[in-house]
Design an enzyme around this catalytic site. Sequence first.
Site, PDB file in Angstrom:
ATOM      1  N   GLY A  56       0.999  -1.367   0.028  1.00 38.04           N
ATOM      2  CA  GLY A  56      -0.030  -0.070   0.011  1.00 38.04           C
ATOM      3  C   GLY A  56       0.806   1.147   0.134  1.00 38.04           C
ATOM      4  N   CYS A  83       5.277  -6.082   1.466  1.00 39.15           N
ATOM      5  CA  CYS A  83       5.558  -4.705   1.608  1.00 39.15           C
ATOM      6  C   CYS A  83       4.866  -4.080   2.663  1.00 39.15           C
ATOM      7  CB  CYS A  83       5.121  -4.162  -0.031  1.00 39.15           C
ATOM      8  SG  CYS A  83       5.780  -2.517  -0.346  1.00 39.15           S
ATOM      9  N   TYR A  84       3.873  -2.993   2.233  1.00 43.03           N
ATOM     10  CA  TYR A  84       3.350  -2.403   3.648  1.00 43.03           C
ATOM     11  C   TYR A  84       2.655  -3.427   4.563  1.00 43.03           C
ATOM     12  CZ  TYR A  84       0.115   0.581   6.350  1.00 43.03           C
ATOM     13  OH  TYR A  84      -0.452   1.351   7.290  1.00 43.03           O
ATOM     14  N   HIS A 172       7.809  -7.810  -4.104  1.00 36.13           N
ATOM     15  CA  HIS A 172       6.648  -7.981  -4.488  1.00 36.13           C
ATOM     16  C   HIS A 172       6.740  -9.549  -5.433  1.00 36.13           C
ATOM     17  CE1 HIS A 172       4.378  -4.474  -3.554  1.00 36.13           C
ATOM     18  NE2 HIS A 172       5.428  -3.875  -3.569  1.00 36.13           N
ATOM     19  N   GLU A 174       4.412 -11.138  -6.289  1.00 38.16           N
ATOM     20  CA  GLU A 174       3.149 -11.360  -7.544  1.00 38.16           C
ATOM     21  C   GLU A 174       3.726 -10.717  -8.831  1.00 38.16           C
ATOM     22  OE1 GLU A 174       3.414  -9.351  -4.814  1.00 38.16           O
ATOM     23  OE2 GLU A 174       2.363  -7.423  -4.909  1.00 38.16           O
ATOM     24  N   GLY A 228     -20.688  -9.908 -26.891  1.00 38.68           N
ATOM     25  CA  GLY A 228     -19.269 -10.014 -26.309  1.00 38.68           C
ATOM     26  C   GLY A 228     -19.229 -11.278 -25.533  1.00 38.68           C
ATOM     27  N   ILE A 229     -17.892 -11.519 -25.129  1.00 40.10           N
ATOM     28  CA  ILE A 229     -17.691 -12.944 -24.348  1.00 40.10           C
ATOM     29  C   ILE A 229     -18.306 -12.914 -23.014  1.00 40.10           C
ATOM     30  CG2 ILE A 229     -15.327 -11.881 -23.647  1.00 40.10           C
ATOM     31  CD1 ILE A 229     -15.757 -15.567 -24.385  1.00 40.10           C
ATOM     32  N   ASP A 230     -18.341 -11.727 -22.235  1.00 36.88           N
ATOM     33  CA  ASP A 230     -19.006 -11.795 -20.730  1.00 36.88           C
ATOM     34  C   ASP A 230     -20.541 -12.017 -20.996  1.00 36.88           C
ATOM     35  OD1 ASP A 230     -16.491 -10.870 -20.345  1.00 36.88           O
ATOM     36  OD2 ASP A 230     -16.874  -8.892 -19.907  1.00 36.88           O
ATOM     37  N   LYS A 371     -10.922 -11.435 -16.326  1.00 39.42           N
ATOM     38  CA  LYS A 371     -11.350 -11.786 -17.701  1.00 39.42           C
ATOM     39  C   LYS A 371     -10.716 -13.238 -18.332  1.00 39.42           C
ATOM     40  CE  LYS A 371     -12.901  -9.727 -21.429  1.00 39.42           C
ATOM     41  NZ  LYS A 371     -14.077  -9.070 -21.596  1.00 39.42           N
TER      42      LYS A 371
END
Length: 515
Positions: A56, A83-84, A172, A174, A228-230, A371
């Site tokens: 953060g 991190c934070y 990090h 990630e 659309g895909i969604d 997504k």
Amino acid sequence: MQHENSVIIIDFGSQFTQLIARRIREAGIYSEIHPCTSDPAAIRALKPAALVLSGGPSSVHDAGAPPLPKEYLEWGLPILGICYGMQIMAHTMGGTVTRSQDREYGRAEFEALGPCPLFDGVEDKEKLTVWMSHGDHVGAIPPGFARMGRTQSLEFAAMGDPARKIYALQFHPEVAHTEQGALILSNFLFKVAGLKPGWTMASFVDSSIKTMSAQVGQGKVVLGLSGGIDSTVAAVLLHRAIGKRLFCIFVDNGLLRMHERQEVIGFLEESFELNVKCVDARAEFLDKLVGVTDPEEKRKIIGYTFIDVFEREAKAIEGVEFLAQGTLYPDVIESISFKGPSAVIKSHHNVGGLPEKMNLKLVEPLRELFKDEVRKVAYELGMPEHIIWRHPFPGPGLAIRVIGEITGERLEILRQADKIVQHELLASDWYRKVWQGFAVLLPLKTVGVMGDDRTYEHVIALRIVDSLDAMTADWSRLPTEILARMSNRIINEVKGVNRVVLDISSKPPSTIEWE
Ligand code: XMP
């Protein structure tokens, strides 16, 4: 949502928080993000199997810096601070955090120390490249903790208390720039927390069908299909759950690409037996757009007209109680984010307010998914590649790609040019490599020669971009032979066009669409 075996990420506002969730899910563990201001009792009710404290932007010494509720440390759960998350852990548990004048940003060489399960199987752990983005750092670790790693500038770049299964990293894991970061996170999930992977899209499909059947009961649901895909995946999932009690409405607004209606809707009806009503509202939309050239006005007219048409059609279905929407997890996170909904430029894109206006209850089958997970669900549901990998198409359709006035003739020119762009991208195998590729019709004419004659005709711009999430984009470096073919074909085959130009702007400062 309560899931067995889940990891909850307490979000302290890092730009990387979503990435942590994605990495954990990629490892096969369900993960959800909750703001650091959440009530700990509500978090506990979700029965997480482990917690991650995100990074953060704050300093623990700032007035108003988000605190770490003591409860999280009292439940005996495995915890990873990043991190934070590491600093607030040290600050709360009796260590110290030192303020820094400068931020450390970028790659650093990290040396893992002592036996630490987070680094099991990590190669070259004495000089691992990791990604840092911090100001403050831990100056003294709390009682019970051991130092688990350092860098040239940080004495405590990692720490852990094996007895309590609490670990923390200043870097990090990630972020892709951290080498073997995914392995470090997996080690936390499997070696420290002892979790068993179970989050797969097959398991999602099963549980989501059960949840939706329970939510809807014997009720009827209406859903707006865009192609659309969604919305397509939401529809197919819901159809599995409630069958013909799902009523899909597809509004043909006259602003679709060539053959769009047949390709998408026809396919859904035939292969998935969806109950789809196609509403031919072309005249209604196009009449309202006569003489309109301002982009915002176009968008508003299209948005309001869509609501009118959709509402009218939905009301014609007797006894509808629910409205289904293809909301995705990033939209959910945005709306509950610790920083508050961020000022995303896409805010104008979607038509909100429908459920309240129509007094319907919402069903959002995809609200837990990213997504890329939606695409995996589509595979799971047996949808074909051409639907799964369709490029995004904006709600206002070709209206915002016919720059200036929209007429039937100008729409037709654009449709033909766009078809050639689509065709050449598919034929060259570039369709899936780019985020989006399309043609734009410009509001000017230029001079050309055709045989012995001078021509004075329209200009088409090619807009083909690479992107990960549409928030930023860059123009695709397509091989010039493909561009040449697109240009030749458009000029030769589309009557009324004598010039093709290529858009080489990035977003920002440009946008992907031209209006
Ligand atoms: P921009 O032009 O803002 O577009 O860079 C980013 C992405 O969003 C799509 N887009 C829209 N999608 N309704 C939508 O559903 C809209 O009004 C809209 N406008 C832009 C655009 O195609 C790109 O993928």
